[in-house]
Design an enzyme around this catalytic site. Structure first.
Site, PDB file in Angstrom:
ATOM      1  CD  GLU A  97      -3.094   0.759   0.231  1.00 23.81           C
ATOM      2  OE1 GLU A  97      -2.490   1.509  -0.567  1.00 23.81           O
ATOM      3  OE2 GLU A  97      -4.319   0.791   0.350  1.00 23.81           O
ATOM      4  CG  ASP A  98      -0.977   4.705  -1.575  1.00 21.92           C
ATOM      5  OD1 ASP A  98      -1.668   4.036  -0.771  1.00 21.92           O
ATOM      6  OD2 ASP A  98      -1.484   5.495  -2.388  1.00 21.92           O
ATOM      7  CG  ASP A 101      -5.916   9.000   5.766  1.00 25.54           C
ATOM      8  OD1 ASP A 101      -5.576   9.473   6.863  1.00 25.54           O
ATOM      9  OD2 ASP A 101      -6.636   9.612   4.962  1.00 25.54           O
ATOM     10  CE  LYS A 129      -2.390  11.322   5.536  1.00 25.69           C
ATOM     11  NZ  LYS A 129      -3.472  12.050   4.824  1.00 25.69           N
ATOM     12  CG  PHE A 150      -3.845  15.328   0.737  1.00 22.68           C
ATOM     13  CD1 PHE A 150      -4.680  14.232   0.920  1.00 22.68           C
ATOM     14  CD2 PHE A 150      -3.449  15.645  -0.552  1.00 22.68           C
ATOM     15  CE1 PHE A 150      -5.108  13.472  -0.157  1.00 22.68           C
ATOM     16  CE2 PHE A 150      -3.876  14.892  -1.636  1.00 22.68           C
ATOM     17  CZ  PHE A 150      -4.707  13.811  -1.440  1.00 22.68           C
ATOM     18  CB  VAL A 151       1.870  13.266   1.502  1.00 20.26           C
ATOM     19  CG1 VAL A 151       2.291  13.890   2.818  1.00 20.26           C
ATOM     20  CG2 VAL A 151       1.296  11.871   1.744  1.00 20.26           C
ATOM     21  CG  ASP A 157      -4.321  10.818  -6.638  1.00 24.85           C
ATOM     22  OD1 ASP A 157      -4.275  10.164  -5.572  1.00 24.85           O
ATOM     23  OD2 ASP A 157      -5.393  11.206  -7.133  1.00 24.85           O
ATOM     24  NE  ARG A 163      -2.458   8.332  -9.695  1.00 28.33           N
ATOM     25  CZ  ARG A 163      -3.140   7.977  -8.612  1.00 28.33           C
ATOM     26  NH1 ARG A 163      -2.507   7.609  -7.516  1.00 28.33           N
ATOM     27  NH2 ARG A 163      -4.440   8.016  -8.606  1.00 28.33           N
TER      28      ARG A 163
HETATM   29  P1  5GP Z   1      -7.735   4.959   4.033  1.00 26.18           P
HETATM   30  O1  5GP Z   1      -8.798   4.005   3.593  1.00 26.18           O
HETATM   31  O2  5GP Z   1      -6.681   4.314   4.918  1.00 26.18           O
HETATM   32  O3  5GP Z   1      -8.310   6.187   4.657  1.00 26.18           O
HETATM   33  O4  5GP Z   1      -7.056   5.533   2.752  1.00 26.18           O
HETATM   34  C1  5GP Z   1      -6.228   4.825   1.946  1.00 26.18           C
HETATM   35  C2  5GP Z   1      -6.100   5.487   0.607  1.00 26.18           C
HETATM   36  O5  5GP Z   1      -6.455   6.867   0.621  1.00 26.18           O
HETATM   37  C3  5GP Z   1      -4.670   5.462   0.177  1.00 26.18           C
HETATM   38  O6  5GP Z   1      -4.367   4.247  -0.481  1.00 26.18           O
HETATM   39  C4  5GP Z   1      -4.565   6.675  -0.723  1.00 26.18           C
HETATM   40  O7  5GP Z   1      -4.965   6.325  -2.022  1.00 26.18           O
HETATM   41  C5  5GP Z   1      -5.560   7.643  -0.131  1.00 26.18           C
HETATM   42  N1  5GP Z   1      -4.896   8.626   0.744  1.00 26.18           N
HETATM   43  C6  5GP Z   1      -4.917   8.681   2.087  1.00 26.18           C
HETATM   44  N2  5GP Z   1      -4.175   9.705   2.550  1.00 26.18           N
HETATM   45  C7  5GP Z   1      -3.630  10.294   1.464  1.00 26.18           C
HETATM   46  C8  5GP Z   1      -2.739  11.399   1.299  1.00 26.18           C
HETATM   47  O8  5GP Z   1      -2.248  12.063   2.220  1.00 26.18           O
HETATM   48  N3  5GP Z   1      -2.416  11.707   0.019  1.00 26.18           N
HETATM   49  C9  5GP Z   1      -2.913  11.019  -1.054  1.00 26.18           C
HETATM   50  N4  5GP Z   1      -2.524  11.424  -2.256  1.00 26.18           N
HETATM   51  N5  5GP Z   1      -3.752   9.980  -0.923  1.00 26.18           N
HETATM   52  C10 5GP Z   1      -4.098   9.619   0.321  1.00 26.18           C
END
Ligand code: 5GP
Length: 174
Positions: A97-98, A101, A129, A150-151, A157, A163
């Site tokens: 995973e990237d 959050d 995060k 927000f990165v 992206d 990206r």
């Molecule tokens: P989660 O379900 O954990 O809230 O979010 C996961 C997905 O949200 C990540 O795989 C990513 O695509 C997107 N995301 C969460 N935080 C960020 C951020 O700071 N920057 C970007 N570009 N995408 C994020």
């Protein structure tokens, strides 16, 4: 293109950390073969570098997941937009995973993948995060912990752009 973007992790810092993660994963799996499950789109850059830092026989699979739309806030709705090309049953699966959050995406994905009967499932995320966590997911291999910002870049992206930045940054002047 990089005006108004504050660097958080340079390309060199990312490279060094990805190499460390690759070495750790290679050690832990002890010559077993592995399926790297790259979660699209955000982790395609990380997965490409990580794959080359792992010294094990491995297979790469892709899963497309969308949770954000064009906005920067999680909708909490997770949708599988693309599925793996070969079964995960009996495989050692490493989800790549990237960023974790809220944890909603991975929580949902883990449940989905468990139903497919893999031998094991672990998680490798470049970023975490913790401030925004809603669902707890255990990250086995983590690149960096970041604050609630927000990165973008290195696969991540902002409305589908940025990206291709080689570093990770934050938009300071949108
Ligand atoms: P989660 O379900 O954990 O809230 O979010 C996961 C997905 O949200 C990540 O795989 C990513 O695509 C997107 N995301 C969460 N935080 C960020 C951020 O700071 N920057 C970007 N570009 N995408 C994020």
């Amino acid at each position: 293109m990089t005006e108004g973007i504050e660097t958080i992790f340079t390309a060199e810092q990312i490279r060094a950390r990805v190499n460390e993660l690759g070495a750790e994963i290679s050690r832990d799996y002890q010559k077993r073969s592995l399926v790297l499950l790259c979660i699209l789109k955000g982790s395609f850059v990380f997965a490409a570098d990580l794959a080359r830092a792992i010294e094990l026989p491995l297979r790469i699979e892709f899963m497309g997941v969308s949770s954000y739309g064009e906005d920067t806030k999680s909708s909490g709705v997770v949708q599988i937009t693309q599925d793996v090309s070969t079964p995960l049953a009996g495989e050692d699966v490493l989800i790549v995973e990237d960023i974790v959050d809220t944890g909603l995406t991975l929580h949902y994905l883990l449940q989905q993948i468990q139903t497919r009967g893999p031998a094991s499932v672990r998680i490798c995320s470049l970023l975490h995060k913790p401030a925004r966590e809603m669902k707890k997911v255990a990250i086995d291999y983590l690149g960096f912990t970041i604050e609630d910002r927000f990165v973008i870049g290195y696969g991540l992206d902002w409305a589908q752009k940025y990206r291709n930045l080689p570093f990770i940054g934050e938009v300071t002047n949108p």
